[in-house]
Write a protein that holds these residues in place. Structure first.
Motif, PDB file in Angstrom:
ATOM      1  N   GLY A 131       0.911  -6.004  -9.424  1.00  0.00           N
ATOM      2  CA  GLY A 131      -0.440  -6.534  -9.601  1.00  0.00           C
ATOM      3  C   GLY A 131      -1.503  -5.635  -8.995  1.00  0.00           C
ATOM      4  O   GLY A 131      -2.532  -5.358  -9.616  1.00  0.00           O
ATOM      5  N   VAL A 132      -1.261  -5.155  -7.797  1.00  0.00           N
ATOM      6  CA  VAL A 132      -2.253  -4.292  -7.157  1.00  0.00           C
ATOM      7  C   VAL A 132      -2.344  -2.960  -7.892  1.00  0.00           C
ATOM      8  O   VAL A 132      -3.423  -2.373  -8.021  1.00  0.00           O
ATOM      9  CB  VAL A 132      -1.922  -4.089  -5.666  1.00  0.00           C
ATOM     10  CG1 VAL A 132      -2.890  -3.123  -5.015  1.00  0.00           C
ATOM     11  CG2 VAL A 132      -1.970  -5.432  -4.942  1.00  0.00           C
ATOM     12  N   TYR A 133      -1.224  -2.476  -8.439  1.00  0.00           N
ATOM     13  CA  TYR A 133      -1.238  -1.243  -9.231  1.00  0.00           C
ATOM     14  C   TYR A 133      -2.148  -1.418 -10.454  1.00  0.00           C
ATOM     15  O   TYR A 133      -3.016  -0.587 -10.706  1.00  0.00           O
ATOM     16  CB  TYR A 133       0.171  -0.873  -9.680  1.00  0.00           C
ATOM     17  CG  TYR A 133       0.193   0.298 -10.647  1.00  0.00           C
ATOM     18  CD1 TYR A 133       0.465   0.112 -11.999  1.00  0.00           C
ATOM     19  CD2 TYR A 133      -0.092   1.584 -10.215  1.00  0.00           C
ATOM     20  CE1 TYR A 133       0.468   1.173 -12.886  1.00  0.00           C
ATOM     21  CE2 TYR A 133      -0.095   2.662 -11.091  1.00  0.00           C
ATOM     22  CZ  TYR A 133       0.189   2.446 -12.431  1.00  0.00           C
ATOM     23  OH  TYR A 133       0.175   3.498 -13.306  1.00  0.00           O
ATOM     24  N   ALA A 134      -1.958  -2.516 -11.176  1.00  0.00           N
ATOM     25  CA  ALA A 134      -2.781  -2.764 -12.369  1.00  0.00           C
ATOM     26  C   ALA A 134      -4.255  -2.870 -11.991  1.00  0.00           C
ATOM     27  O   ALA A 134      -5.131  -2.363 -12.695  1.00  0.00           O
ATOM     28  CB  ALA A 134      -2.318  -4.049 -13.065  1.00  0.00           C
ATOM     29  N   SER A 135      -4.520  -3.531 -10.881  1.00  0.00           N
ATOM     30  CA  SER A 135      -5.902  -3.696 -10.421  1.00  0.00           C
ATOM     31  C   SER A 135      -6.516  -2.347 -10.060  1.00  0.00           C
ATOM     32  O   SER A 135      -7.673  -2.061 -10.400  1.00  0.00           O
ATOM     33  CB  SER A 135      -5.909  -4.627  -9.215  1.00  0.00           C
ATOM     34  OG  SER A 135      -7.213  -4.876  -8.780  1.00  0.00           O
ATOM     35  N   ALA A 136      -5.754  -1.500  -9.384  1.00  0.00           N
ATOM     36  CA  ALA A 136      -6.260  -0.185  -8.977  1.00  0.00           C
ATOM     37  C   ALA A 136      -6.540   0.695 -10.196  1.00  0.00           C
ATOM     38  O   ALA A 136      -7.561   1.386 -10.252  1.00  0.00           O
ATOM     39  CB  ALA A 136      -5.261   0.487  -8.032  1.00  0.00           C
ATOM     40  N   VAL A 137      -5.645   0.669 -11.174  1.00  0.00           N
ATOM     41  CA  VAL A 137      -5.874   1.443 -12.397  1.00  0.00           C
ATOM     42  C   VAL A 137      -7.136   0.947 -13.095  1.00  0.00           C
ATOM     43  O   VAL A 137      -7.954   1.740 -13.577  1.00  0.00           O
ATOM     44  CB  VAL A 137      -4.653   1.367 -13.347  1.00  0.00           C
ATOM     45  CG1 VAL A 137      -4.979   1.951 -14.719  1.00  0.00           C
ATOM     46  CG2 VAL A 137      -3.468   2.100 -12.745  1.00  0.00           C
ATOM     47  N   GLY A 138      -7.315  -0.381 -13.121  1.00  0.00           N
ATOM     48  CA  GLY A 138      -8.515  -0.953 -13.729  1.00  0.00           C
ATOM     49  C   GLY A 138      -9.786  -0.485 -13.036  1.00  0.00           C
ATOM     50  O   GLY A 138     -10.780  -0.142 -13.680  1.00  0.00           O
ATOM     51  N   LEU A 139      -9.740  -0.442 -11.700  1.00  0.00           N
ATOM     52  CA  LEU A 139     -10.915   0.001 -10.939  1.00  0.00           C
ATOM     53  C   LEU A 139     -11.272   1.449 -11.262  1.00  0.00           C
ATOM     54  O   LEU A 139     -12.430   1.847 -11.186  1.00  0.00           O
ATOM     55  CB  LEU A 139     -10.644  -0.135  -9.438  1.00  0.00           C
ATOM     56  CG  LEU A 139     -10.689  -1.545  -8.849  1.00  0.00           C
ATOM     57  CD1 LEU A 139     -10.265  -1.528  -7.385  1.00  0.00           C
ATOM     58  CD2 LEU A 139     -12.077  -2.157  -8.991  1.00  0.00           C
ATOM     59  N   LYS A 140     -10.292   2.233 -11.632  1.00  0.00           N
ATOM     60  CA  LYS A 140     -10.529   3.647 -11.916  1.00  0.00           C
ATOM     61  C   LYS A 140     -11.457   3.863 -13.108  1.00  0.00           C
ATOM     62  O   LYS A 140     -11.949   4.967 -13.322  1.00  0.00           O
ATOM     63  CB  LYS A 140      -9.196   4.363 -12.172  1.00  0.00           C
ATOM     64  CG  LYS A 140      -8.482   4.810 -10.901  1.00  0.00           C
ATOM     65  CD  LYS A 140      -9.250   5.913 -10.209  1.00  0.00           C
ATOM     66  CE  LYS A 140      -8.450   6.588  -9.112  1.00  0.00           C
ATOM     67  NZ  LYS A 140      -9.229   7.676  -8.476  1.00  0.00           N
ATOM     68  N   TYR A 143       0.831  -1.210   0.000  1.00  0.00           N
ATOM     69  CA  TYR A 143       0.000   0.000   0.000  1.00  0.00           C
ATOM     70  C   TYR A 143       0.863   1.256   0.000  1.00  0.00           C
ATOM     71  O   TYR A 143       0.663   2.172  -0.800  1.00  0.00           O
ATOM     72  CB  TYR A 143      -0.934  -0.030   1.207  1.00  0.00           C
ATOM     73  CG  TYR A 143      -1.828   1.181   1.310  1.00  0.00           C
ATOM     74  CD1 TYR A 143      -1.538   2.209   2.208  1.00  0.00           C
ATOM     75  CD2 TYR A 143      -2.956   1.305   0.507  1.00  0.00           C
ATOM     76  CE1 TYR A 143      -2.351   3.328   2.294  1.00  0.00           C
ATOM     77  CE2 TYR A 143      -3.773   2.416   0.583  1.00  0.00           C
ATOM     78  CZ  TYR A 143      -3.467   3.428   1.484  1.00  0.00           C
ATOM     79  OH  TYR A 143      -4.277   4.542   1.557  1.00  0.00           O
ATOM     80  N   VAL A 144       1.831   1.283   0.892  1.00  0.00           N
ATOM     81  CA  VAL A 144       2.691   2.469   0.999  1.00  0.00           C
ATOM     82  C   VAL A 144       3.439   2.716  -0.318  1.00  0.00           C
ATOM     83  O   VAL A 144       3.541   3.839  -0.799  1.00  0.00           O
ATOM     84  CB  VAL A 144       3.669   2.302   2.181  1.00  0.00           C
ATOM     85  CG1 VAL A 144       4.770   3.347   2.131  1.00  0.00           C
ATOM     86  CG2 VAL A 144       2.914   2.392   3.500  1.00  0.00           C
ATOM     87  N   MET A 145       3.968   1.648  -0.911  1.00  0.00           N
ATOM     88  CA  MET A 145       4.702   1.809  -2.167  1.00  0.00           C
ATOM     89  C   MET A 145       3.799   2.344  -3.263  1.00  0.00           C
ATOM     90  O   MET A 145       4.226   3.154  -4.091  1.00  0.00           O
ATOM     91  CB  MET A 145       5.300   0.467  -2.617  1.00  0.00           C
ATOM     92  CG  MET A 145       6.439  -0.059  -1.777  1.00  0.00           C
ATOM     93  SD  MET A 145       7.687   1.177  -1.330  1.00  0.00           S
ATOM     94  CE  MET A 145       8.191   1.809  -2.923  1.00  0.00           C
ATOM     95  N   LEU A 146       2.544   1.914  -3.282  1.00  0.00           N
ATOM     96  CA  LEU A 146       1.662   2.298  -4.376  1.00  0.00           C
ATOM     97  C   LEU A 146       1.061   3.685  -4.228  1.00  0.00           C
ATOM     98  O   LEU A 146       0.412   4.174  -5.162  1.00  0.00           O
ATOM     99  CB  LEU A 146       0.545   1.267  -4.543  1.00  0.00           C
ATOM    100  CG  LEU A 146       1.019   0.004  -5.241  1.00  0.00           C
ATOM    101  CD1 LEU A 146      -0.112  -0.997  -5.361  1.00  0.00           C
ATOM    102  CD2 LEU A 146       1.558   0.318  -6.625  1.00  0.00           C
ATOM    103  N   LEU A 147       1.282   4.322  -3.097  1.00  0.00           N
ATOM    104  CA  LEU A 147       0.822   5.716  -2.974  1.00  0.00           C
ATOM    105  C   LEU A 147       1.532   6.585  -4.021  1.00  0.00           C
ATOM    106  O   LEU A 147       1.029   7.635  -4.401  1.00  0.00           O
ATOM    107  CB  LEU A 147       1.090   6.231  -1.558  1.00  0.00           C
ATOM    108  CG  LEU A 147       0.217   5.601  -0.467  1.00  0.00           C
ATOM    109  CD1 LEU A 147       0.582   6.149   0.912  1.00  0.00           C
ATOM    110  CD2 LEU A 147      -1.267   5.816  -0.742  1.00  0.00           C
ATOM    111  N   ARG A 148       2.695   6.107  -4.509  1.00  0.00           N
ATOM    112  CA  ARG A 148       3.419   6.845  -5.536  1.00  0.00           C
ATOM    113  C   ARG A 148       3.041   6.407  -6.944  1.00  0.00           C
ATOM    114  O   ARG A 148       3.657   6.849  -7.914  1.00  0.00           O
ATOM    115  CB  ARG A 148       4.937   6.653  -5.358  1.00  0.00           C
ATOM    116  CG  ARG A 148       5.498   7.126  -4.037  1.00  0.00           C
ATOM    117  CD  ARG A 148       5.405   8.635  -3.879  1.00  0.00           C
ATOM    118  NE  ARG A 148       5.937   9.350  -5.016  1.00  0.00           N
ATOM    119  CZ  ARG A 148       7.202   9.750  -5.156  1.00  0.00           C
ATOM    120  NH1 ARG A 148       8.073   9.497  -4.198  1.00  0.00           N
ATOM    121  NH2 ARG A 148       7.592  10.412  -6.233  1.00  0.00           N
TER     122      ARG A 148
END
Lengths: 53, 477
Positions: free
Chosen positions: B316-325, B167-172
């Motif tokens: 993986g979580v980055y790709a998922s978060a972008v998809g949710l957007k 989570y912390v890493m993906l804030l960027r």
């Protein structure tokens, strides 16, 4: 008549990217060659050789 | 019908600091990763413990050398399918995999691909973080820092710590992905190569004679199954790849990183799992390395797993978060909340039902082939054959009734029918639960015919139904 709001920034991005000059280039000849070698030719050769191992 | 817009000028040489943290197309100035940077990110994303398990599944059916050949060949074929399906569109407009699917599934129908992406990434990341936690506990046990019987408490704690770190890493955003990758790359590549070299050289005799435990009497079936496992393992990259490659300026910069940075490391690392499973009966090399070189070697192997899994989880979580957007609800939601929602199911699975995916990984792999093989066929046929490489970036983001990619009620029936046909084809050829198969699976695999059927049915329905009705904004012949 239905209307929807699009963000001004998204609209600006879309407008900019609608110009083909601002779009990313597609695969070139060398890319297609690499895709063919790495994705088809190479695997087929490997599978034929591997069958006899 | 008109879209209410305002005339606005967006300086094209100014990078909006958070552009990579939503689903909007990235401008050229924001797509500034070099080929090398993309290669590093893709290698770190690809290399994770799932490779060991992939190798294990091949080890059920094939000896070491045939396993290597089928893993590498199948993986490169699968990577070719994903690369052709996503990379041209993603790099053309700076969009992720979900956005690329809107032209095929419709301005509302893309929810199908978003669901597939979300479920797939939850599955993969749950597996990764479970392995992460188990390896962390094992490492501390090896170093004598944890007492016996503390696993039940330690595992959920480490799972939670891992989720928080991701989570912390993906804030960027993408910057966070790239920074994690840069830090981990040399360690992962170096240690991975060392593990592979050590296992192969120290155990050459055992590997040469090791036999698979569940091979069928039909050697062709076994060989094809090795190829099938390779293919489905790599078509499973569909959800990830768009979000990564969209940060390079064009397709040529993504070609070799995709094939060699994402396609090749998976089977190479899977060879470790294959070798370990054939000789020791389990895919994790940590115990084997501990036997070879004591706690030091074992600790290095465990640290490798921890590092590799963390890097892949971030991607993986980055790709998922972008998809949710892409979902309207997430448009106005901050990035930090979007990441939290993308990550939450992974954490819950890892803490509440950690063995669910662990014990059913083979079935999970097969279901990925069921879903993503026809999807790749659909996208390749649509972009290269039906649309002749024309695509409207405006239509991708236009959800109004009657917009170019609206099709029928926002859904393209050709895509739905093609996915169903692909699903049926795969299930007939290979049952993903029982692994029972039907002719001609043993000669063709299940993924390849599914890929072809998906593309062919899509082409037929588009030609016979969509184009005559003016749906989909296809170019006229």
């Amino acid at each position: 008549m239905t209307r929807s709001q699009i963000s001004p920034e998204l609209e600006a991005r879309i407008r900019y990217l609608e110009d083909p000059i601002n779009q990313g280039q597609g695969f070139g000849q060398s890319d297609w060659a690499w895709l063919l070698i790495l994705g088809i030719v190479g695997p087929v050769v490997l599978l034929v050789l591997g069958w006899f191992l | 019908m008109t879209m209410q817009t305002e005339q606005t000028s967006l300086p094209t040489d100014v990078k909006r600091a958070t552009a990579d943290r939503d689903a909007w197309p990235l401008l050229p100035a924001e797509r500034d990763w070099t080929q090398r940077q993309l290669f590093v990110v893709l290698v770190v994303s690809a290399v994770a413990t799932w490779c060991y398990v992939i190798g294990q599944y091949v080890g059920y059916y094939l000896n070491f050398w045939q396993g290597c050949a089928t893993l590498i060949a199948g993986s490169m074929i699968g990577m070719l399918m994903v690369t052709l399906a996503v990379v041209p569109m993603a790099t053309r407009f700076g969009i992720d995999s979900i956005a690329t699917s809107k032209a095929q599934f419709g301005s509302h129908g893309w929810i199908i691909t978003m669901f597939l992406q979300y479920v797939s990434i939850i599955g993969w990341n749950s597996l990764l973080l479970i392995f992460f936690s188990k390896s962390a506990v094992q490492l501390l046990n090896t170093l004598g820092l944890l007492g016996a019987g503390t696993e039940a408490i330690a595992l959920p704690i480490f799972n939670t710590v891992a989720c928080l770190a991701v989570y912390v890493m993906l804030l960027r955003g993408a910057t966070g992905v790239e920074r994690v990758s840069k830090v981990l790359f040399l360690f992962i590549v170096g240690v991975g190569a060392w593990i592979l070299f050590t296992l192969l050289t120290q155990n050459a005799a055992a590997l040469a004679t090791a036999q698979p435990t569940s091979a069928s009497e039909d050697s062709v079936w076994n060989y094809t199954t090795g190829i099938e496992i390779g293919i489905v393992s790599l078509v499973a990259w569909w959800p990830y790849i768009g979000a990564m490659v969209r940060v390079v300026p064009d397709a040529p910069k993504a070609t070799l990183p995709s094939m060699l940075g994402m396609g090749l490391p998976v089977p190479l690392l899977s060879v470790i799992g294959l070798a370990t499973f054939l000789v020791l009966g389990e895919p994790d090399p940590a115990k084997w390395l501990t036997q070879l070189g004591g706690p030091l070697f074992g600790s290095i192997a465990l640290l490798f797993v921890i590092a590799a899994n963390f890097g892949s989880s971030v991607a993986g979580v980055y790709a998922s978060a972008v998809g949710l957007k892409h979902l309207p609800f997430f448009n106005g939601l901050s990035w930090k909340w979007t990441v939290a929602i993308a990550l939450a199911p992974v954490g819950i699975v890892g803490i509440v039902v950690p063995d669910l995916f662990f014990n059913n990984f083979g079935n999970f792999l097969a279901f990925l082939g069921v879903m993503f093989a026809p999807l790749c066929g659909i996208q390749i046929v649509d972009y290269f054959l039906l649309r002749q490489q024309t695509l409207s970036i405006r239509a991708i983001y236009d959800t109004r009734v009657g917009s170019p990619y609206y099709f029928l009620g926002g859904v393209n029936p050709a895509a739905v029918v093609a996915m169903a046909a692909g699903f049926g084809t795969y299930i007939y050829l290979l049952n993903p639960v029982s692994y029972a198969s039907h002719f001609p699976y043993q000669f063709l695999t299940a993924s390849l015919p599914t890929f072809v059927v998906g593309g062919l049915v899509y082409w037929l329905v588009t030609k016979l139904v969509c184009i005559p009705r003016g749906w989909g904004d296809y170019p006229r012949d």
